[in-house]
Design an enzyme around this catalytic site. Structure first.
Site, PDB file in Angstrom:
ATOM      1  N   HIS A 147      23.068 -36.152 -69.832  1.00  0.00           N
ATOM      2  CA  HIS A 147      22.435 -37.430 -70.182  1.00  0.00           C
ATOM      3  C   HIS A 147      22.629 -38.364 -68.983  1.00  0.00           C
ATOM      4  O   HIS A 147      23.629 -38.255 -68.266  1.00  0.00           O
ATOM      5  CB  HIS A 147      23.166 -37.975 -71.417  1.00  0.00           C
ATOM      6  N   ASP A 161      31.629 -35.439 -72.246  1.00  0.00           N
ATOM      7  CA  ASP A 161      30.742 -36.361 -72.951  1.00  0.00           C
ATOM      8  C   ASP A 161      30.487 -35.738 -74.327  1.00  0.00           C
ATOM      9  O   ASP A 161      29.734 -34.776 -74.459  1.00  0.00           O
ATOM     10  CB  ASP A 161      29.447 -36.505 -72.137  1.00  0.00           C
ATOM     11  N   GLN A 171      27.127 -35.980 -78.561  1.00  0.00           N
ATOM     12  CA  GLN A 171      26.359 -35.182 -79.526  1.00  0.00           C
ATOM     13  C   GLN A 171      27.218 -34.156 -80.252  1.00  0.00           C
ATOM     14  O   GLN A 171      26.716 -33.418 -81.102  1.00  0.00           O
ATOM     15  CB  GLN A 171      25.224 -34.441 -78.802  1.00  0.00           C
ATOM     16  N   LYS A 201      26.543 -42.268 -83.521  1.00  0.00           N
ATOM     17  CA  LYS A 201      26.014 -40.903 -83.672  1.00  0.00           C
ATOM     18  C   LYS A 201      26.798 -40.163 -84.756  1.00  0.00           C
ATOM     19  O   LYS A 201      26.655 -38.965 -84.953  1.00  0.00           O
ATOM     20  CB  LYS A 201      26.139 -40.134 -82.357  1.00  0.00           C
ATOM     21  N   CYS A 255      16.481 -39.222 -71.870  1.00  0.00           N
ATOM     22  CA  CYS A 255      17.522 -39.650 -70.910  1.00  0.00           C
ATOM     23  C   CYS A 255      18.130 -38.450 -70.197  1.00  0.00           C
ATOM     24  O   CYS A 255      19.332 -38.417 -69.918  1.00  0.00           O
ATOM     25  CB  CYS A 255      18.621 -40.457 -71.588  1.00  0.00           C
TER      26      CYS A 255
HETATM   27  N1  PLP Z   1      25.626 -38.699 -73.775  1.00  0.00           N
HETATM   28  C1  PLP Z   1      24.830 -38.047 -74.613  1.00  0.00           C
HETATM   29  C2  PLP Z   1      24.831 -36.546 -74.613  1.00  0.00           C
HETATM   30  C3  PLP Z   1      24.007 -38.756 -75.491  1.00  0.00           C
HETATM   31  O1  PLP Z   1      23.212 -38.096 -76.326  1.00  0.00           O
HETATM   32  C4  PLP Z   1      24.040 -40.164 -75.456  1.00  0.00           C
HETATM   33  C5  PLP Z   1      23.129 -40.940 -76.325  1.00  0.00           C
HETATM   34  O2  PLP Z   1      22.044 -40.513 -76.635  1.00  0.00           O
HETATM   35  C6  PLP Z   1      24.904 -40.797 -74.585  1.00  0.00           C
HETATM   36  C7  PLP Z   1      25.690 -40.043 -73.746  1.00  0.00           C
HETATM   37  C8  PLP Z   1      25.011 -42.280 -74.521  1.00  0.00           C
HETATM   38  O3  PLP Z   1      25.513 -42.756 -75.712  1.00  0.00           O
HETATM   39  P1  PLP Z   1      25.545 -44.334 -76.003  1.00  0.00           P
HETATM   40  O4  PLP Z   1      24.150 -44.824 -75.748  1.00  0.00           O
HETATM   41  O5  PLP Z   1      25.929 -44.420 -77.432  1.00  0.00           O
HETATM   42  O6  PLP Z   1      26.526 -44.939 -75.079  1.00  0.00           O
END
Ligand code: PLP
Length: 403
Positions: free
Chosen positions: A121, A198, A201, A224, A362
């Site tokens: 992401h 990270d 998900q 999430k 993203c």
């Molecule tokens: N990393 C992953 C794999 C994600 O799916 C997301 C959000 O879609 C993020 C990071 C960023 O999360 P946040 O926008 O809640 O900070």
């Protein structure tokens, strides 16, 4: 009697109509809906014990502080953190990763490398680019295979003594791939690198145990996981957090301040400058409680079977191509339809009350690697049902007639 697997009634929003149709919510990878208990916990805080935390000796402040610290302990336990002091409240995954990148800056210089994958992401790419710009370190990404998995051969080739940090997603938000993080963490540690996962998900779909994984940092977001937006958590190993400089300066993160010098508060407060998102933290704790009361194993099995049903039905529709074919997947079904841009299908599905996400999710480098502009992504959560799969499949068939 076996517990009911239909939990959709716990989520008030799922009863609404969209564009004249019952809502079919298949965008939980972007954000999950919130159960009534989470909404109630937030309302209760504002109605009954709203006060700033940690700094006052009155009853409301004590109640608010207790509720927030209780939430911290619950969130820490959810991911197997040994001690709640290793659990920093953040605004979300993005802030957690940026916090680590900011605090590790002094450890990097020319010749050092940050290793990521092409599947990340943007929140797990851009903070490392910024770190590299500040320090002269290099950012390297290991390849993703055409079927949507991390190319482990390339990973092992790129991991080396220069790698100071490995930063990888536990689960891909764009494809749903579950990555072999345990193996990658071990390999990185053998090279002396730190590892950030990270987990945005992963936390909803997998039993995460940071102690067993052995990662140095694990970042995730409450929204999430049926919790509110604007709050998340960063796990970090206590010994490492102790060594790192603070992230931001301000109230709460200090022990003593003079004009010349400041000493810092103990963990985790050293990393939590300013008034925190108290209501958010309490809502996060309520979401963890809610999860804890569910027949999680059975619900996750059902969700996996819905994902498989969706894949097998969609595959049979002429013109539909699935994106990603891998061993372990959760939640996400990404696909393309011949003859139409993903955004057109998103709009046509929305007209039928079906919420999916379309585009690059993203994850532009991943889309570039796969040679596609984006995908149509249906993402499932524990509250989805076979009816949602039926509506999705019928919705796609109908949308195809329009393009
Ligand atoms: N990393 C992953 C794999 C994600 O799916 C997301 C959000 O879609 C993020 C990071 C960023 O999360 P946040 O926008 O809640 O900070």
């Amino acid at each position: 009697m076996a517990p009911s697997l239909d939990i959709s009634g716990d989520f008030p929003i799922l009863a609404r109509q969209v564009n004249g149709h019952p809502l079919t919510y298949l965008d939980s990878a972007a954000t999950t809906q919130k159960p009534r208990v989470v909404i109630d916990a937030i309302r209760h805080y504002y109605e009954r014990c709203n006060a700033n935390v940690h700094r006052a000796a009155h009853a409301l402040a004590e109640e608010a502080t207790a509720a927030m610290e209780d939430a911290r302990a619950k969130v820490a336990a959810l991911i197997g953190a040994g001690d709640a002091q290793e659990l920093i409240f953040t605004r979300g995954t993005t802030e957690g990763i940026n916090l680590v990148a900011a605090c590790l800056t002094g450890r990097f210089g020319p010749g050092d490398e940050v290793l990521i994958t092409e599947m990340e992401h943007h929140s797990n790419i851009v903070p490392w680019q910024l770190l590299c710009q500040r320090t002269g370190a290099a950012l390297t990404a290991c390849r993703v295979t055409p079927t949507g998995e991390i190319d482990l051969e390339d990973f092992h080739a790129k991991l080396g003594p220069r790698t100071k940090l490995l930063a990888i997603g536990h689960v891909s938000n764009a494809l749903g791939t579950v990555n072999p993080v345990a193996e990658m963490i071990d390999a990185a540690h053998r090279q002396g690198a730190l590892v950030l996962i990270d987990g945005a998900q992963a936390v909803q779909h997998l039993d995460v145990d940071v102690g067993r994984l052995g990662c140095d940092f694990y970042a995730f977001s409450a929204h999430k996981l049926f919790g509110p937006t604007g709050i998340g958590a960063l796990y970090g190993k206590a010994a490492l957090l102790e060594e790192l400089p603070p992230y931001q300066g301000g109230g709460e993160m200090i022990e003593h301040v003079s004009i010349e010098h400041t000493t810092y508060n103990q963990l985790p407060y050293k990393f939590e400058a300013g008034t925190p998102n108290i209501a958010g933290a309490i809502g996060f704790g309520a979401a963890v409680d809610y999860l804890g009361g569910l027949p999680l194993h059975a619900l996750r099995e059902r969700e996996a079977s819905l994902v498989n049903q969706a894949i097998s039905h969609l595959k049979q529709i002429p013109g539909v191509q699935m994106v990603g074919e891998f061993r372990e997947r959760v939640s996400v079904v990404s696909f393309l339809v011949d003859g139409g841009h993903p955004h057109d299908f998103g709009t046509l599905l929305d007209q039928q009350g079906i919420a999916v996400r379309t585009g690059h999710h993203c994850a532009m480098p991943l889309m570039e690697r796969l040679g596609i502009p984006g995908t149509i992504r249906a993402s499932f959560a524990l509250y989805n049902s076979a009816t949602d799969v039926e509506r999705l499949v019928a919705g796609v068939e109908k949308a195809i007639e329009f393009v």
